[in-house]
Design an enzyme around this catalytic site. Structure first.
Site, mmCIF file in Angstrom:
data_model
loop_
_atom_site.group_PDB
_atom_site.id
_atom_site.type_symbol
_atom_site.label_atom_id
_atom_site.label_comp_id
_atom_site.label_asym_id
_atom_site.label_seq_id
_atom_site.Cartn_x
_atom_site.Cartn_y
_atom_site.Cartn_z
ATOM 1 C CB SER A 128 -12.821 -14.673 3.243
ATOM 2 O OG SER A 128 -12.374 -13.833 2.223
ATOM 3 C CG ASP A 153 -12.988 -6.807 5.494
ATOM 4 O OD1 ASP A 153 -12.204 -6.766 4.526
ATOM 5 O OD2 ASP A 153 -13.610 -7.835 5.827
ATOM 6 C CG HIS A 184 -10.805 -9.976 4.707
ATOM 7 N ND1 HIS A 184 -12.125 -9.664 4.428
ATOM 8 C CD2 HIS A 184 -10.551 -11.159 4.084
ATOM 9 C CE1 HIS A 184 -12.642 -10.624 3.665
ATOM 10 N NE2 HIS A 184 -11.709 -11.532 3.438
HETATM 11 C C1 MLT Z 1 -14.195 -13.150 -2.634
HETATM 12 O O1 MLT Z 1 -13.576 -13.144 -3.676
HETATM 13 O O2 MLT Z 1 -14.999 -14.020 -2.317
HETATM 14 C C2 MLT Z 1 -13.940 -12.032 -1.687
HETATM 15 O O3 MLT Z 1 -13.284 -11.002 -2.355
HETATM 16 C C3 MLT Z 1 -13.174 -12.486 -0.512
HETATM 17 C C4 MLT Z 1 -11.859 -13.070 -0.920
HETATM 18 O O4 MLT Z 1 -10.881 -12.322 -1.022
HETATM 19 O O5 MLT Z 1 -11.774 -14.244 -1.133
#
Ligand code: MLT
Length: 215
Positions: free
Chosen positions: A114, A164, A195
């Site tokens: 992520s 996701d 996700h």
């Molecule tokens: C991010 O902010 O890198 C992406 O949206 C994934 C997350 O939720 O951290």
């Protein structure tokens, strides 16, 4: 702008981190998701490669007290100036850690989940010599660089979820295109998942590490 900033060299104390020695000469660099810490992915790292050294830094940006690797303006909307700054900062830290702990960056694979996958992608695009390759789990396009890097066949795995709720499938395809145009050897796998990481994500990553000979 990033170009006008003066960068300082990172020190080993610059990131809270864990380093677990290995026995193989290989290293996994573990990059957690939003709200994670340096301990989150250690078990995953050991499962993926029982003999690798593990380096796991904690992201330095706090969002509602949750550690991240760079600032965002909204979900999926990144603060690009901060992202670029943090990308260089983390790449510098990995370099310092390699010297301090005695591991080879050319035998290091980043495993990011992520937010951690997004900074790993950004490092591939802006600082391609930082590691040998990367497994990007639930990643999206972090930024479009002014000039594409030369990834020279660097192995990259992208594991995405068809459902996701944060990363649209089209964005994953754009990421794969960007990395391939930069010369990476990209393997992509879409699974019927959202996700969160699944057993399939983990076995797919394990298989990929074995298939191209990392393990
Ligand atoms: C991010 O902010 O890198 C992406 O949206 C994934 C997350 O939720 O951290």
């Amino acid at each position: 702008m990033y170009r006008d900033r003066v960068f300082r060299m990172s020190g080993i104390e610059d990131f809270i981190h864990k380093f677990v020695p290995g026995t193989s000469g290989r290293t996994l660099i573990l990059l957690h998701g939003t709200g994670g810490t340096e301990t989150d992915l250690l078990d995953l790292g050991r499962t993926l490669d029982p003999d690798a050294a593990l380096l796991s830094p904690r992201g330095k940006v706090l969002e509602n007290r949750m550690p991240r690797f760079f600032r965002r303006l909204a979900e999926g909307v990144f603060d690009e100036e901060d992202l670029i700054y943090r990308t260089h900062e983390l790449a510098d830290f990995i370099h310092v850690a390699a010297e301090r702990y005695g591991f080879s960056q050319s035998k290091a694979i980043a495993v990011g989940y992520s937010n951690g996958a997004n900074i790993a992608g950004s490092i591939l695009l802006l600082r391609p010599d930082t590691f040998q390759g990367a497994a990007l789990l639930r990643a999206m396009v972090p930024l479009i660089p002014e000039n594409l890097p030369e990834l020279k066949g660097a192995p990259v795995l992208v594991v995405a979820g068809n459902y996701d709720q944060i990363v649209p499938v089209e964005n994953v395809r754009d990421l794969v295109t960007l990395l391939r145009r930069s010369g990476a050897d990209v393997t992509v796998f879409f699974e019927n998942a959202s996700h969160g990481l699944t057993e399939t994500t983990i076995t797919t990553t394990q298989r990929w590490l074995k298939d191209w000979g990392h393990i």
